[in-house]
Design a protein around this motif. Structure first.
Motif, PDB file in Angstrom:
ATOM      1  N   MET A   1      29.401  77.145  54.511  1.00  8.98           N
ATOM      2  CA  MET A   1      29.725  77.382  53.118  1.00  8.98           C
ATOM      3  C   MET A   1      30.018  78.862  52.875  1.00  8.98           C
ATOM      4  SD  MET A   1      29.995  75.444  50.502  1.00  8.98           S
ATOM      5  CE  MET A   1      30.953  76.081  49.190  1.00  8.98           C
ATOM      6  N   LYS A   2      29.364  79.708  53.638  1.00 13.61           N
ATOM      7  CA  LYS A   2      29.593  81.146  53.509  1.00 13.61           C
ATOM      8  C   LYS A   2      31.056  81.479  53.793  1.00 13.61           C
ATOM      9  CE  LYS A   2      27.374  85.394  54.993  1.00 13.61           C
ATOM     10  NZ  LYS A   2      26.552  85.571  53.819  1.00 13.61           N
ATOM     11  N   THR A   3      31.578  80.936  54.879  1.00 15.00           N
ATOM     12  CA  THR A   3      32.969  81.197  55.261  1.00 15.00           C
ATOM     13  C   THR A   3      33.939  80.648  54.220  1.00 15.00           C
ATOM     14  OG1 THR A   3      32.349  81.168  57.593  1.00 15.00           O
ATOM     15  CG2 THR A   3      34.676  80.868  57.085  1.00 15.00           C
ATOM     16  N   ILE A   4      33.667  79.443  53.735  1.00 11.52           N
ATOM     17  CA  ILE A   4      34.529  78.839  52.718  1.00 11.52           C
ATOM     18  C   ILE A   4      34.536  79.698  51.454  1.00 11.52           C
ATOM     19  CG2 ILE A   4      34.730  76.849  51.142  1.00 11.52           C
ATOM     20  CD1 ILE A   4      33.710  75.129  53.523  1.00 11.52           C
ATOM     21  N   THR A   5      33.368  80.174  51.064  1.00 13.24           N
ATOM     22  CA  THR A   5      33.254  81.025  49.871  1.00 13.24           C
ATOM     23  C   THR A   5      34.061  82.301  50.042  1.00 13.24           C
ATOM     24  OG1 THR A   5      31.061  80.136  49.378  1.00 13.24           O
ATOM     25  CG2 THR A   5      31.617  82.274  48.408  1.00 13.24           C
ATOM     26  N   LEU A   6      33.938  82.928  51.181  1.00 15.26           N
ATOM     27  CA  LEU A   6      34.673  84.170  51.426  1.00 15.26           C
ATOM     28  C   LEU A   6      36.182  83.926  51.501  1.00 15.26           C
ATOM     29  CD1 LEU A   6      32.236  85.823  53.983  1.00 15.26           C
ATOM     30  CD2 LEU A   6      32.680  86.563  51.619  1.00 15.26           C
ATOM     31  N   ILE A   7      36.589  82.829  52.111  1.00 14.11           N
ATOM     32  CA  ILE A   7      38.018  82.509  52.200  1.00 14.11           C
ATOM     33  C   ILE A   7      38.589  82.264  50.803  1.00 14.11           C
ATOM     34  CG2 ILE A   7      39.674  80.734  52.940  1.00 14.11           C
ATOM     35  CD1 ILE A   7      38.008  80.567  55.575  1.00 14.11           C
ATOM     36  N   PHE A   8      37.881  81.476  49.983  1.00 13.65           N
ATOM     37  CA  PHE A   8      38.361  81.238  48.622  1.00 13.65           C
ATOM     38  C   PHE A   8      38.379  82.526  47.817  1.00 13.65           C
ATOM     39  CE2 PHE A   8      38.150  76.667  49.186  1.00 13.65           C
ATOM     40  CZ  PHE A   8      39.141  76.215  48.328  1.00 13.65           C
ATOM     41  N   GLY A   9      37.368  83.372  47.996  1.00 16.38           N
ATOM     42  CA  GLY A   9      37.346  84.648  47.295  1.00 16.38           C
ATOM     43  C   GLY A   9      38.563  85.493  47.638  1.00 16.38           C
ATOM     44  N   ALA A  10      38.856  85.597  48.922  1.00 22.45           N
ATOM     45  CA  ALA A  10      40.012  86.392  49.352  1.00 22.45           C
ATOM     46  C   ALA A  10      41.323  85.748  48.904  1.00 22.45           C
ATOM     47  CB  ALA A  10      39.981  86.564  50.874  1.00 22.45           C
ATOM     48  N   ALA A  11      41.411  84.427  49.014  1.00 18.76           N
ATOM     49  CA  ALA A  11      42.642  83.725  48.617  1.00 18.76           C
ATOM     50  C   ALA A  11      42.871  83.836  47.103  1.00 18.76           C
ATOM     51  CB  ALA A  11      42.569  82.256  49.038  1.00 18.76           C
ATOM     52  N   TYR A  12      41.806  83.667  46.324  1.00 19.98           N
ATOM     53  CA  TYR A  12      41.942  83.816  44.874  1.00 19.98           C
ATOM     54  C   TYR A  12      42.355  85.237  44.513  1.00 19.98           C
ATOM     55  CZ  TYR A  12      39.870  79.273  43.512  1.00 19.98           C
ATOM     56  OH  TYR A  12      39.620  77.940  43.298  1.00 19.98           O
ATOM     57  N   GLY A  13      41.802  86.221  45.205  1.00 16.38           N
ATOM     58  CA  GLY A  13      42.178  87.605  44.943  1.00 16.38           C
ATOM     59  C   GLY A  13      43.643  87.858  45.259  1.00 16.38           C
ATOM     60  N   MET A  14      44.079  87.419  46.420  1.00 15.37           N
ATOM     61  CA  MET A  14      45.474  87.605  46.819  1.00 15.37           C
ATOM     62  C   MET A  14      46.413  86.894  45.837  1.00 15.37           C
ATOM     63  SD  MET A  14      47.427  86.501  50.344  1.00 15.37           S
ATOM     64  CE  MET A  14      47.341  84.763  49.958  1.00 15.37           C
TER      65      MET A  14
END
Length: 128
Positions: A1-14
């Protein structure tokens, strides 16, 4: 879940940067001021969610279901909130009646609020 959270965070930011630039340049010429302001609200809250997800991605260990739900609610809430605003803002341009998305926006906002609330409870419980 940590990785998914970070990926969504970065994707939402981009995606916030991309959509913000798109709104400031391309959409400025085709949307009314009101629709453009709505679009920009979606972009702004998506960026807030990106920062939120990146921060909790590093703070939380995701060992409990409440920690996982803090992330899930923000991911889903942002998708419902911001993306419904994007489509509602563009409905005239797209020539589609997307008013059915109207009730989805506050539901997404509620999920985002609940996520913030869960983070407050996490901090209170763990005395960070």
């Amino acid at each position: 879940m940590k990785t998914i959270t970070l990926i969504f965070g970065a994707a939402y930011g981009m995606l916030s940067v991309v959509l913000g630039a798109f709104g400031a340049h391309a959409l400025k010429k085709i949307l009314s001021v009101e629709r453009l302001e709505s679009f920009e609200t979606g972009v702004r809250y998506q960026m807030y969610a990106a920062f939120f997800l990146l921060i909790i991605g590093y703070i939380l260990k995701f060992e409990t279901s409440s920690e996982k739900w803090t992330s899930i609610l923000m991911i889903v809430g942002t998708m419902l909130f911001s993306f419904s605003i994007y489509f509602l803002s563009l409905q005239d341009y797209l020539g589609a009646n997307l008013k059915f998305l109207g009730p989805i926006t506050p539901l997404g906002g509620l999920f985002m609020i609940l996520s913030w609330g869960m983070l407050i409870l996490y901090f209170a419980k763990n005395k960070i």
